[in-house]
Design a protein around this motif. Sequence first.
Motif, PDB file in Angstrom:
ATOM      1  N   VAL A 182       0.845  -1.190   0.000  1.00  0.00           N
ATOM      2  CA  VAL A 182       0.000   0.000   0.000  1.00  0.00           C
ATOM      3  C   VAL A 182       0.883   1.243   0.000  1.00  0.00           C
ATOM      4  O   VAL A 182       1.649   1.468   0.942  1.00  0.00           O
ATOM      5  CB  VAL A 182      -0.942   0.022   1.227  1.00  0.00           C
ATOM      6  N   ASP A 183       0.785   1.995  -1.070  1.00  0.00           N
ATOM      7  CA  ASP A 183       1.539   3.240  -1.187  1.00  0.00           C
ATOM      8  C   ASP A 183       0.744   4.346  -0.501  1.00  0.00           C
ATOM      9  O   ASP A 183      -0.327   4.735  -0.967  1.00  0.00           O
ATOM     10  CB  ASP A 183       1.746   3.577  -2.670  1.00  0.00           C
ATOM     11  N   GLN A 184       1.242   4.809   0.624  1.00  0.00           N
ATOM     12  CA  GLN A 184       0.597   5.908   1.323  1.00  0.00           C
ATOM     13  C   GLN A 184       1.626   6.613   2.198  1.00  0.00           C
ATOM     14  O   GLN A 184       2.612   6.003   2.641  1.00  0.00           O
ATOM     15  CB  GLN A 184      -0.568   5.421   2.175  1.00  0.00           C
ATOM     16  N   PRO A 185       1.426   7.897   2.438  1.00  0.00           N
ATOM     17  CA  PRO A 185       2.397   8.635   3.270  1.00  0.00           C
ATOM     18  C   PRO A 185       2.458   8.044   4.670  1.00  0.00           C
ATOM     19  O   PRO A 185       1.441   7.679   5.254  1.00  0.00           O
ATOM     20  CB  PRO A 185       1.836  10.064   3.283  1.00  0.00           C
ATOM     21  N   VAL A 186       3.671   7.948   5.201  1.00  0.00           N
ATOM     22  CA  VAL A 186       3.868   7.488   6.571  1.00  0.00           C
ATOM     23  C   VAL A 186       4.035   8.720   7.447  1.00  0.00           C
ATOM     24  O   VAL A 186       4.938   9.518   7.235  1.00  0.00           O
ATOM     25  CB  VAL A 186       5.106   6.571   6.675  1.00  0.00           C
ATOM     26  N   GLU A 187       3.137   8.880   8.404  1.00  0.00           N
ATOM     27  CA  GLU A 187       3.124  10.098   9.211  1.00  0.00           C
ATOM     28  C   GLU A 187       4.377  10.206  10.075  1.00  0.00           C
ATOM     29  O   GLU A 187       5.043   9.213  10.380  1.00  0.00           O
ATOM     30  CB  GLU A 187       1.881  10.117  10.109  1.00  0.00           C
ATOM     31  N   ASP A 188       4.672  11.438  10.504  1.00  0.00           N
ATOM     32  CA  ASP A 188       5.810  11.659  11.393  1.00  0.00           C
ATOM     33  C   ASP A 188       5.613  10.926  12.709  1.00  0.00           C
ATOM     34  O   ASP A 188       6.539  10.430  13.310  1.00  0.00           O
ATOM     35  CB  ASP A 188       6.003  13.149  11.667  1.00  0.00           C
ATOM     36  N   LYS A 189       4.353  10.895  13.213  1.00  0.00           N
ATOM     37  CA  LYS A 189       4.078  10.125  14.426  1.00  0.00           C
ATOM     38  C   LYS A 189       3.873   8.698  13.985  1.00  0.00           C
ATOM     39  O   LYS A 189       2.835   8.336  13.447  1.00  0.00           O
ATOM     40  CB  LYS A 189       2.819  10.636  15.120  1.00  0.00           C
ATOM     41  N   GLN A 219       8.710   7.119  25.182  1.00  0.00           N
ATOM     42  CA  GLN A 219       8.328   7.436  26.553  1.00  0.00           C
ATOM     43  C   GLN A 219       7.499   8.727  26.586  1.00  0.00           C
ATOM     44  O   GLN A 219       6.490   8.812  27.299  1.00  0.00           O
ATOM     45  CB  GLN A 219       9.577   7.586  27.420  1.00  0.00           C
ATOM     46  N   ALA A 220       7.909   9.731  25.804  1.00  0.00           N
ATOM     47  CA  ALA A 220       7.154  10.983  25.748  1.00  0.00           C
ATOM     48  C   ALA A 220       5.762  10.764  25.161  1.00  0.00           C
ATOM     49  O   ALA A 220       4.782  11.371  25.598  1.00  0.00           O
ATOM     50  CB  ALA A 220       7.921  12.013  24.920  1.00  0.00           C
ATOM     51  N   GLY A 221       5.681   9.862  24.162  1.00  0.00           N
ATOM     52  CA  GLY A 221       4.397   9.581  23.536  1.00  0.00           C
ATOM     53  C   GLY A 221       3.378   9.002  24.490  1.00  0.00           C
ATOM     54  O   GLY A 221       2.164   9.151  24.296  1.00  0.00           O
ATOM     55  N   GLU A 222       3.861   8.334  25.549  1.00  0.00           N
ATOM     56  CA  GLU A 222       2.951   7.788  26.552  1.00  0.00           C
ATOM     57  C   GLU A 222       2.455   8.860  27.516  1.00  0.00           C
ATOM     58  O   GLU A 222       1.509   8.637  28.265  1.00  0.00           O
ATOM     59  CB  GLU A 222       3.661   6.682  27.348  1.00  0.00           C
ATOM     60  N   LEU A 223       3.096  10.042  27.498  1.00  0.00           N
ATOM     61  CA  LEU A 223       2.762  11.093  28.462  1.00  0.00           C
ATOM     62  C   LEU A 223       2.070  12.288  27.827  1.00  0.00           C
ATOM     63  O   LEU A 223       1.378  13.042  28.516  1.00  0.00           O
ATOM     64  CB  LEU A 223       4.043  11.580  29.168  1.00  0.00           C
ATOM     65  N   GLU A 251      -0.316  14.473  24.921  1.00  0.00           N
ATOM     66  CA  GLU A 251      -1.504  14.372  24.089  1.00  0.00           C
ATOM     67  C   GLU A 251      -1.075  14.161  22.638  1.00  0.00           C
ATOM     68  O   GLU A 251       0.045  14.488  22.248  1.00  0.00           O
ATOM     69  CB  GLU A 251      -2.353  15.635  24.218  1.00  0.00           C
ATOM     70  N   SER A 252      -1.988  13.661  21.839  1.00  0.00           N
ATOM     71  CA  SER A 252      -1.658  13.283  20.468  1.00  0.00           C
ATOM     72  C   SER A 252      -1.099  14.440  19.655  1.00  0.00           C
ATOM     73  O   SER A 252      -0.083  14.297  18.961  1.00  0.00           O
ATOM     74  CB  SER A 252      -2.892  12.701  19.773  1.00  0.00           C
ATOM     75  N   ARG A 253      -1.724  15.634  19.746  1.00  0.00           N
ATOM     76  CA  ARG A 253      -1.256  16.770  18.945  1.00  0.00           C
ATOM     77  C   ARG A 253       0.163  17.182  19.339  1.00  0.00           C
ATOM     78  O   ARG A 253       1.021  17.417  18.486  1.00  0.00           O
ATOM     79  CB  ARG A 253      -2.226  17.942  19.122  1.00  0.00           C
ATOM     80  N   ALA A 254       0.414  17.276  20.648  1.00  0.00           N
ATOM     81  CA  ALA A 254       1.745  17.660  21.120  1.00  0.00           C
ATOM     82  C   ALA A 254       2.785  16.621  20.713  1.00  0.00           C
ATOM     83  O   ALA A 254       3.924  16.959  20.340  1.00  0.00           O
ATOM     84  CB  ALA A 254       1.745  17.834  22.633  1.00  0.00           C
ATOM     85  N   ASP A 255       2.408  15.343  20.753  1.00  0.00           N
ATOM     86  CA  ASP A 255       3.323  14.267  20.382  1.00  0.00           C
ATOM     87  C   ASP A 255       3.684  14.360  18.907  1.00  0.00           C
ATOM     88  O   ASP A 255       4.849  14.205  18.516  1.00  0.00           O
ATOM     89  CB  ASP A 255       2.668  12.930  20.709  1.00  0.00           C
ATOM     90  N   GLU A 256       2.700  14.623  18.054  1.00  0.00           N
ATOM     91  CA  GLU A 256       2.945  14.727  16.618  1.00  0.00           C
ATOM     92  C   GLU A 256       3.813  15.944  16.292  1.00  0.00           C
ATOM     93  O   GLU A 256       4.717  15.874  15.450  1.00  0.00           O
ATOM     94  CB  GLU A 256       1.614  14.800  15.877  1.00  0.00           C
ATOM     95  N   ASP A 257       3.543  17.077  16.964  1.00  0.00           N
ATOM     96  CA  ASP A 257       4.358  18.273  16.734  1.00  0.00           C
ATOM     97  C   ASP A 257       5.807  18.038  17.161  1.00  0.00           C
ATOM     98  O   ASP A 257       6.745  18.469  16.488  1.00  0.00           O
ATOM     99  CB  ASP A 257       3.774  19.461  17.509  1.00  0.00           C
ATOM    100  N   LEU A 258       5.979  17.347  18.285  1.00  0.00           N
ATOM    101  CA  LEU A 258       7.328  17.028  18.753  1.00  0.00           C
ATOM    102  C   LEU A 258       8.053  16.152  17.743  1.00  0.00           C
ATOM    103  O   LEU A 258       9.239  16.378  17.442  1.00  0.00           O
ATOM    104  CB  LEU A 258       7.253  16.326  20.111  1.00  0.00           C
ATOM    105  N   ALA A 259       7.376  15.148  17.215  1.00  0.00           N
ATOM    106  CA  ALA A 259       7.993  14.246  16.240  1.00  0.00           C
ATOM    107  C   ALA A 259       8.456  15.012  15.004  1.00  0.00           C
ATOM    108  O   ALA A 259       9.521  14.748  14.448  1.00  0.00           O
ATOM    109  CB  ALA A 259       7.014  13.142  15.858  1.00  0.00           C
ATOM    110  N   ARG A 260       7.664  15.989  14.565  1.00  0.00           N
ATOM    111  CA  ARG A 260       8.057  16.774  13.389  1.00  0.00           C
ATOM    112  C   ARG A 260       9.291  17.641  13.685  1.00  0.00           C
ATOM    113  O   ARG A 260      10.181  17.767  12.840  1.00  0.00           O
ATOM    114  CB  ARG A 260       6.879  17.642  12.926  1.00  0.00           C
ATOM    115  N   ARG A 261       9.333  18.238  14.872  1.00  0.00           N
ATOM    116  CA  ARG A 261      10.496  19.059  15.220  1.00  0.00           C
ATOM    117  C   ARG A 261      11.762  18.206  15.299  1.00  0.00           C
ATOM    118  O   ARG A 261      12.840  18.619  14.840  1.00  0.00           O
ATOM    119  CB  ARG A 261      10.259  19.783  16.550  1.00  0.00           C
ATOM    120  N   VAL A 262      11.635  17.023  15.873  1.00  0.00           N
ATOM    121  CA  VAL A 262      12.776  16.119  15.961  1.00  0.00           C
ATOM    122  C   VAL A 262      13.248  15.709  14.573  1.00  0.00           C
ATOM    123  O   VAL A 262      14.458  15.653  14.292  1.00  0.00           O
ATOM    124  CB  VAL A 262      12.410  14.883  16.810  1.00  0.00           C
ATOM    125  N   LYS A 263      12.305  15.442  13.700  1.00  0.00           N
ATOM    126  CA  LYS A 263      12.663  15.073  12.333  1.00  0.00           C
ATOM    127  C   LYS A 263      13.458  16.181  11.651  1.00  0.00           C
ATOM    128  O   LYS A 263      14.458  15.926  10.963  1.00  0.00           O
ATOM    129  CB  LYS A 263      11.390  14.775  11.537  1.00  0.00           C
TER     130      LYS A 263
END
Length: 470
Positions: A187-194, A443-447, A449-461
């Motif tokens: 399946v060709d589909q974008p893989v999200e940052d999170k 570990q951060a993802g368990e603590l 909220e989803s939006r904050a976790d996704e934004d963090l993943a993008r900044r790290v990337k």
Amino acid sequence: MSQRFRIDGTQLVPDERQGTQQPQPPALAGRTGSFVLQPTSPDLLVFSRTPAEGGSLPTPRVVLSGDASGFPLSDLIAFLSQARWSGIVRVQAPGGERSVILREGEVRGATSDVAADRLGEVLVRLGYLERTQLETVLREHPPSKIGRALVERGLLQAHDLFKCVTHQVSEIFHAIVLCREGSFFLVDQPVEDKLGHNIQLSTQSLLMDSIRKIDELAHFRKRIPHSRLYVLRKGMANARLEPDEDKVLALVDGRRTVLDLGQGARLSEFDVTKVVYGLLEGGFVQLSDKPLGGSMQSLSGIPAVRPKAFMGIPVVRPSSTGIPTVRHSQSGLRAITQPPQPAPVVDVREVVHVFNRIFREIAAEVSKQGLAREFIASANAALSGQALSSSPVLAGLAFAPDGSLPDAKLVSAYEQYRGSLGSEPLASFRQALSDVMFFLLFQAGELLESRADEDLARRVKDMLASLGGS
């Protein structure tokens, strides 16, 4: 949502039992014309337009499908790894549906609807949780939140949860590679940052582990050609059995297949096949292609059914010496793809600087929740116990309150152990820091909220991009 169809006699008609009230555009809109039904396995229908008109669809879309019994999935995944492909490999087999998520050729997550693959079952199997504890937590929390709930209750350490999730993803991957029935889809589909649980596993290393299981399964298939055979009791179990053998033997009633026994005992198909093989060797059970009460036929004389041989794509796993270990198929063919290009040359101090920026960024985000002290304490416990990486460059280090590791000590450790880090010491050093990074993100993802976790993943990337690669 994919639209469903059913074959009613000789007609292909929409399946109206989809359980949705949302109107959908006709799935066959724009597909008028003449099509040829290709010969395929019973689980797969493939139509091809004749003559072809070309064109494409936006993602997500299936770009490749096939019969798992006719093409080794290990070869396909090895090719995708070397091609640094991103997307989803989905396998639908008699035992259930499993998927593995790839980003630039590396495993970033996995999903499964098989009960034995659930995180709770993995925790019980690995001895981190009692069955009664799991049932208690599940009564109060959905399965998707079980990891966080266990950590919050103090029943599980964060680094142990990380270890179990990694094991869960690995087991789903192995089940896909070992699959010899059903259909597979690319399946060709974008893989999200999170990416699921912020997991990153080496596809080549997982393939090497799967090779061992493939070899073992070939041995088991000498007596158990497939998992749809019924298992019947043959004699009394007077000998002392292993716990899994006891569990499986207690379920044997002559009306369950090998696959049924695995589902009942919460074991993977590979594990239950191994257990049943042991019971066969001990004389406790026998196999039949009919359930108890039917016309039974002994299968002891059926010849071995071995998995398909690898088709020439080498599987490479980095060794401690830096010399790659290559496994060629029996056909002797060489690689059909070029090896991945090495990462750009970067100074070790720049590597340390970028990763410490990432570590501080993760800790700062967690501190907004007032959990920085607990977060750092858990990370230090994992680091001191070598739960994150076995690399000697991390020995004796600890995270500072801001989440960073001591720059000078990291650089000094790299220089000290450089000679033992293989032919590409900087790549090994970076991999060790990457393992730490993915644990902290997990570990951060368990603590968060989803939006904050996704934004963090993008900044790290974005920060990681300054070093080149992913």
